[in-house]
Every structure is written in C-alpha cells, then in structure tokens.
Design a protein around this motif. Structure first.
Motif, PDB file in Angstrom:
ATOM      1  N   TYR A 102       0.830  -1.204   0.000  1.00  0.00           N
ATOM      2  CA  TYR A 102       0.000   0.000   0.000  1.00  0.00           C
ATOM      3  C   TYR A 102       0.867   1.257   0.000  1.00  0.00           C
ATOM      4  O   TYR A 102       0.408   2.339  -0.338  1.00  0.00           O
ATOM      5  CB  TYR A 102      -0.937  -0.020   1.209  1.00  0.00           C
ATOM      6  CG  TYR A 102      -1.994   1.053   1.212  1.00  0.00           C
ATOM      7  CD1 TYR A 102      -2.986   1.105   0.226  1.00  0.00           C
ATOM      8  CD2 TYR A 102      -2.024   2.023   2.211  1.00  0.00           C
ATOM      9  CE1 TYR A 102      -3.962   2.079   0.240  1.00  0.00           C
ATOM     10  CE2 TYR A 102      -3.011   3.001   2.229  1.00  0.00           C
ATOM     11  CZ  TYR A 102      -3.975   3.023   1.242  1.00  0.00           C
ATOM     12  OH  TYR A 102      -4.943   3.996   1.255  1.00  0.00           O
ATOM     13  N   HIS A 103       2.134   1.121   0.352  1.00  0.00           N
ATOM     14  CA  HIS A 103       3.079   2.244   0.379  1.00  0.00           C
ATOM     15  C   HIS A 103       3.874   2.374  -0.917  1.00  0.00           C
ATOM     16  O   HIS A 103       4.753   3.222  -1.023  1.00  0.00           O
ATOM     17  CB  HIS A 103       4.047   2.083   1.552  1.00  0.00           C
ATOM     18  CG  HIS A 103       3.408   2.245   2.890  1.00  0.00           C
ATOM     19  ND1 HIS A 103       2.691   1.238   3.493  1.00  0.00           N
ATOM     20  CD2 HIS A 103       3.352   3.302   3.714  1.00  0.00           C
ATOM     21  CE1 HIS A 103       2.230   1.665   4.651  1.00  0.00           C
ATOM     22  NE2 HIS A 103       2.622   2.924   4.807  1.00  0.00           N
ATOM     23  N   VAL A 104       3.570   1.534  -1.910  1.00  0.00           N
ATOM     24  CA  VAL A 104       4.337   1.499  -3.153  1.00  0.00           C
ATOM     25  C   VAL A 104       3.440   1.879  -4.325  1.00  0.00           C
ATOM     26  O   VAL A 104       2.345   1.354  -4.484  1.00  0.00           O
ATOM     27  CB  VAL A 104       4.925   0.090  -3.393  1.00  0.00           C
ATOM     28  CG1 VAL A 104       5.745   0.060  -4.686  1.00  0.00           C
ATOM     29  CG2 VAL A 104       5.761  -0.361  -2.200  1.00  0.00           C
ATOM     30  N   VAL A 105       3.926   2.813  -5.126  1.00  0.00           N
ATOM     31  CA  VAL A 105       3.218   3.271  -6.324  1.00  0.00           C
ATOM     32  C   VAL A 105       4.095   2.918  -7.524  1.00  0.00           C
ATOM     33  O   VAL A 105       5.308   3.150  -7.493  1.00  0.00           O
ATOM     34  CB  VAL A 105       2.984   4.805  -6.258  1.00  0.00           C
ATOM     35  CG1 VAL A 105       2.368   5.329  -7.539  1.00  0.00           C
ATOM     36  CG2 VAL A 105       2.116   5.158  -5.059  1.00  0.00           C
ATOM     37  N   ASP A 148      -4.754   8.020   3.787  1.00  0.00           N
ATOM     38  CA  ASP A 148      -5.013   6.628   3.439  1.00  0.00           C
ATOM     39  C   ASP A 148      -6.503   6.323   3.422  1.00  0.00           C
ATOM     40  O   ASP A 148      -7.339   7.199   3.685  1.00  0.00           O
ATOM     41  CB  ASP A 148      -4.238   5.678   4.366  1.00  0.00           C
ATOM     42  CG  ASP A 148      -4.670   5.748   5.832  1.00  0.00           C
ATOM     43  OD1 ASP A 148      -5.818   6.147   6.134  1.00  0.00           O
ATOM     44  OD2 ASP A 148      -3.840   5.371   6.687  1.00  0.00           O
ATOM     45  N   ALA A 149      -6.841   5.092   3.126  1.00  0.00           N
ATOM     46  CA  ALA A 149      -8.239   4.669   2.991  1.00  0.00           C
ATOM     47  C   ALA A 149      -9.020   4.797   4.293  1.00  0.00           C
ATOM     48  O   ALA A 149     -10.244   4.908   4.271  1.00  0.00           O
ATOM     49  CB  ALA A 149      -8.295   3.229   2.492  1.00  0.00           C
ATOM     50  N   SER A 150      -8.313   4.797   5.427  1.00  0.00           N
ATOM     51  CA  SER A 150      -8.963   4.912   6.728  1.00  0.00           C
ATOM     52  C   SER A 150      -9.064   6.362   7.199  1.00  0.00           C
ATOM     53  O   SER A 150      -9.539   6.620   8.295  1.00  0.00           O
ATOM     54  CB  SER A 150      -8.194   4.098   7.769  1.00  0.00           C
ATOM     55  OG  SER A 150      -8.109   2.754   7.387  1.00  0.00           O
ATOM     56  N   GLY A 151      -8.555   7.297   6.398  1.00  0.00           N
ATOM     57  CA  GLY A 151      -8.554   8.701   6.786  1.00  0.00           C
ATOM     58  C   GLY A 151      -7.321   9.121   7.565  1.00  0.00           C
ATOM     59  O   GLY A 151      -7.188  10.269   7.955  1.00  0.00           O
ATOM     60  N   GLY A 152      -6.393   8.187   7.796  1.00  0.00           N
ATOM     61  CA  GLY A 152      -5.143   8.524   8.472  1.00  0.00           C
ATOM     62  C   GLY A 152      -4.248   9.333   7.561  1.00  0.00           C
ATOM     63  O   GLY A 152      -4.341   9.241   6.337  1.00  0.00           O
ATOM     64  N   ALA A 170      10.407   9.379   2.531  1.00  0.00           N
ATOM     65  CA  ALA A 170      10.180   8.951   3.906  1.00  0.00           C
ATOM     66  C   ALA A 170       8.955   9.659   4.476  1.00  0.00           C
ATOM     67  O   ALA A 170       8.741  10.849   4.216  1.00  0.00           O
ATOM     68  CB  ALA A 170      11.409   9.261   4.751  1.00  0.00           C
ATOM     69  N   THR A 171       8.154   8.917   5.254  1.00  0.00           N
ATOM     70  CA  THR A 171       6.950   9.484   5.871  1.00  0.00           C
ATOM     71  C   THR A 171       6.977   9.300   7.383  1.00  0.00           C
ATOM     72  O   THR A 171       7.672   8.414   7.902  1.00  0.00           O
ATOM     73  CB  THR A 171       5.661   8.835   5.313  1.00  0.00           C
ATOM     74  OG1 THR A 171       5.639   7.448   5.678  1.00  0.00           O
ATOM     75  CG2 THR A 171       5.575   8.993   3.798  1.00  0.00           C
ATOM     76  N   ASN A 172       6.183  10.129   8.072  1.00  0.00           N
ATOM     77  CA  ASN A 172       6.164  10.091   9.530  1.00  0.00           C
ATOM     78  C   ASN A 172       5.020   9.248  10.093  1.00  0.00           C
ATOM     79  O   ASN A 172       4.768   9.276  11.295  1.00  0.00           O
ATOM     80  CB  ASN A 172       6.083  11.515  10.091  1.00  0.00           C
ATOM     81  CG  ASN A 172       4.741  12.164   9.847  1.00  0.00           C
ATOM     82  OD1 ASN A 172       3.908  11.656   9.087  1.00  0.00           O
ATOM     83  ND2 ASN A 172       4.518  13.309  10.464  1.00  0.00           N
ATOM     84  N   ALA A 173       4.325   8.489   9.253  1.00  0.00           N
ATOM     85  CA  ALA A 173       3.243   7.621   9.716  1.00  0.00           C
ATOM     86  C   ALA A 173       3.105   6.439   8.762  1.00  0.00           C
ATOM     87  O   ALA A 173       3.513   6.506   7.609  1.00  0.00           O
ATOM     88  CB  ALA A 173       1.920   8.391   9.791  1.00  0.00           C
ATOM     89  N   VAL A 174       2.534   5.370   9.293  1.00  0.00           N
ATOM     90  CA  VAL A 174       2.239   4.187   8.480  1.00  0.00           C
ATOM     91  C   VAL A 174       0.849   4.353   7.901  1.00  0.00           C
ATOM     92  O   VAL A 174      -0.109   4.604   8.632  1.00  0.00           O
ATOM     93  CB  VAL A 174       2.313   2.902   9.338  1.00  0.00           C
ATOM     94  CG1 VAL A 174       1.949   1.672   8.508  1.00  0.00           C
ATOM     95  CG2 VAL A 174       3.701   2.749   9.971  1.00  0.00           C
ATOM     96  N   SER A 175       0.728   4.270   6.595  1.00  0.00           N
ATOM     97  CA  SER A 175      -0.568   4.366   5.934  1.00  0.00           C
ATOM     98  C   SER A 175      -1.225   2.989   5.930  1.00  0.00           C
ATOM     99  O   SER A 175      -0.558   1.976   5.734  1.00  0.00           O
ATOM    100  CB  SER A 175      -0.405   4.869   4.495  1.00  0.00           C
ATOM    101  OG  SER A 175       0.155   6.166   4.490  1.00  0.00           O
ATOM    102  N   MET A 176      -2.532   2.948   6.155  1.00  0.00           N
ATOM    103  CA  MET A 176      -3.251   1.679   6.222  1.00  0.00           C
ATOM    104  C   MET A 176      -4.257   1.565   5.075  1.00  0.00           C
ATOM    105  O   MET A 176      -4.979   2.521   4.783  1.00  0.00           O
ATOM    106  CB  MET A 176      -3.974   1.549   7.552  1.00  0.00           C
ATOM    107  CG  MET A 176      -3.029   1.458   8.725  1.00  0.00           C
ATOM    108  SD  MET A 176      -1.935   0.032   8.565  1.00  0.00           S
ATOM    109  CE  MET A 176      -1.634  -0.335  10.246  1.00  0.00           C
ATOM    110  N   PRO A 177      -4.301   0.383   4.457  1.00  0.00           N
ATOM    111  CA  PRO A 177      -5.190   0.208   3.302  1.00  0.00           C
ATOM    112  C   PRO A 177      -6.672   0.177   3.645  1.00  0.00           C
ATOM    113  O   PRO A 177      -7.502   0.219   2.754  1.00  0.00           O
ATOM    114  CB  PRO A 177      -4.733  -1.136   2.707  1.00  0.00           C
ATOM    115  CG  PRO A 177      -3.982  -1.833   3.787  1.00  0.00           C
ATOM    116  CD  PRO A 177      -3.459  -0.775   4.695  1.00  0.00           C
TER     117      PRO A 177
END
Length: 178
Positions: A102-105, A148-152, A170-177
């Motif tokens: 989910y972190h890869v485009v 992300d999909a959860s609004g995070g 680099a990001t400061n949070a983990v994105s969730m699908p």
C-alpha cells in the motif's frame, strides 16, 4: 502538465530528517536499489525487517521503477503496542504484504512531479498503489500529506531519495489500506 515545485515546498520536502539526509546527501544512492537504500538508512530498520518478513525484498530490489512512501522507525513506533510484532508473525504475512505494498506506487514519482500533480488536479492527487488501493496526496502549507483509505495521514518528511529502481519518500506515519 507538470507544474514546478515551489522553492518553499522543495526546501520543506528535502530539509527534514537530518541524519537520513546527511547519510544520503541529496540524491540518495542512485546505484543502489530501493531495498539497498532502505537497508543503509538508520531510519528504516523496522521497514526493512517488515519487507524481509513479507518476502518483498526481491520484488522491491527488482527492475521497477517504484515510488515508495517509506515510514520511518518513529512512524512504526506510533502504531498501537504489539501491532508491528503481530504483523511480523509468519501467519500474518499476507496482511503485512498488503500494508507494505500500500506504500508502493508504480513508476518514478519525484517530489516536484507529485506537487505538480496535486496543483494541477485542484489540490489533491489520487495515487493507485501496488496493493490496489488509493492514497490521496495533498499539500498542507509546504508539506505533502498522504491520506489513506482509513482517513489517516502521513507527512513526507524526506523526499527524493533516489535509487536505481525508483525513488523513496520517507513518511512520519504508516498508511493503512483500510
């Protein structure tokens, strides 16, 4: 049409995470793959362990190109207690793989290209991930924010770490699908 990145946005995107920036000195390791670049980073030990546990090292070390929004160790530390340990269990490999991809485009999306996409699309850009979900990129002041999909939300804290098969932001949070 690609719009140029503003000087303030360029400074904000490349100035954060000094240890990582110093280690990678601007352009990253263009001769190293995304995985090799992450392994060399003191900020991505958890991500590297997760990539290995999900058996994605060969994929992300492959031809690409890929754009990876890579959560730092501090980003993983923000997850609820036990989350990372649970994801790293062999029986959760599929879930871990989903979170990581989910972190890869697909493609090589630099910071200036991403900012241009956001600006030319009325303030946000939809990014389809390798996992199949969507991340929405927008600007908050001079910062690129991923929703992300959860609004995070996750903020890009270091941009354009170039690798031979793509680029890392680099990001400061983990994105969730979701």
């Amino acid at each position: 049409m690609r719009l140029p990145i503003s000087m303030a946005a360029a400074i904000a995107l490349t100035a954060a995470v000094p240890a990582y920036a110093d280690h990678h000195s601007g352009s990253g390791h263009a001769s190293s793959t995304i995985v090799e670049t992450a392994v060399a980073s003191p900020q991505h030990e958890t991500l590297v362990a997760a990539v290995k546990a999900a058996k994605l090292a060969d994929t992300l070390g492959g031809e690409g190109p890929y754009t990876v929004f890579a959560p730092t160790d501090a980003a993983f530390d923000k997850l609820p207690a036990g989350t990372v340990a649970d994801l790293l269990k062999p029986e959760n490999e599929g879930m871990l793989r989903s979170v990581l991809t989910y972190h890869v485009v697909p493609g090589n999306v630099t910071a200036s290209q991403l900012v241009g996409m956001i600006q030319s699309n009325g303030g946000s850009a939809e990014l389809k991930t390798v996992q199949g979900g969507m991340l929405t990129a927008s600007l908050s002041g001079d910062n690129v924010i991923l929703t992300d999909a959860s609004g995070g939300t996750a903020t890009v804290v270091q941009a354009d770490l170039k690798a031979s098969n793509g680029v890392i932001h680099a990001t400061n949070a983990v994105s969730m699908p979701g």
